[in-house]
Design an enzyme around this catalytic site. Structure first.
Site, mmCIF file in Angstrom:
data_model
loop_
_atom_site.group_PDB
_atom_site.id
_atom_site.type_symbol
_atom_site.label_atom_id
_atom_site.label_comp_id
_atom_site.label_asym_id
_atom_site.label_seq_id
_atom_site.Cartn_x
_atom_site.Cartn_y
_atom_site.Cartn_z
ATOM 1 C CE1 TYR A 72 -2.503 3.371 1.894
ATOM 2 C CE2 TYR A 72 -3.858 2.213 0.303
ATOM 3 C CZ TYR A 72 -3.612 3.320 1.074
ATOM 4 O OH TYR A 72 -4.454 4.379 1.018
ATOM 5 C CE LYS A 76 -2.793 7.255 -0.873
ATOM 6 N NZ LYS A 76 -3.813 7.962 -1.634
ATOM 7 C CB THR A 107 -7.957 19.057 3.315
ATOM 8 O OG1 THR A 107 -6.686 19.690 3.081
ATOM 9 C CG2 THR A 107 -8.180 17.940 2.310
#
Length: 180
Positions: A72, A76, A107
């Site tokens: 993962y 990413k 954000t």
């Protein structure tokens, strides 16, 4: 009975949008550098019916990353070539490896950037990119939803740029640097 596992790095807006969209019924491992942040987000999601386990993870620490799930991290944090390379290796185990490369996404951190010393830079970028605006966490989650679904079972080794065309405008449009 086994349960699918979803690993989320960073307990921020983009990660949470993806986890909300795709994580129901899965065991969600939530890694964040800030333990209190990971625990707070895990508590909120658990109260909403998700199965979330908070985990301290520092993306600048190889040991920390390997403790969560090396594949993962590569998807990413690695560049396009590394994603392709790992897709071949992990494909032998039945896994698909893809990378989402978000541009500026609204954000709390990005809002600070918009209002900070580089705010004019970002406002110019948005005005001149094809989308004409920054993205949202849910728009990144839309791409993740596709990639994590059975509809994308033939997609692996790919990087998906989700930036409203800002990179394209840099190379081929009005954001292209002027050469003197």
């Amino acid at each position: 009975m086994s349960k699918d596992v979803m690993i989320v790095t960073g307990a921020g807006q983009i990660s949470m949008a993806i986890a909300r969209r795709m994580g129901y019924g899965k065991k969600i491992i939530l890694g964040d550098k800030n333990e209190n942040n990971a625990q707070a987000v895990a508590e909120i999601m658990n109260q909403a019916g998700f199965d979330v386990e908070p985990f301290v993870m520092d993306m600048s620490s190889r040991n920390s990353i390997q403790a969560i799930l090396h594949a993962y991290q590569l998807a990413k944090r690695c560049n396009e070539k590394r994603t392709m390379y790992e897709a071949v290796r992990w494909g032998e185990r039945g896994a698909r490896i893809n990378d989402i490369a978000p541009g500026i996404i609204v954000t709390p951190l990005a809002i600070d950037e918009f209002n900070g010393p580089r705010g004019d830079f970002y406002k110019n970028m948005f005005a001149k990119c094809p989308a004409g605006r920054p993205g949202t966490a849910d728009e990144v989650a839309d791409v993740a939803e596709l990639l994590m679904s059975e509809r994308a079972q033939f997609i692996t080794g790919s990087t998906f740029l989700v930036d409203g065309g800002a990179t394209a405008a840099y190379y081929y449009g009005p954001l292209q640097p002027k050469i003197n």
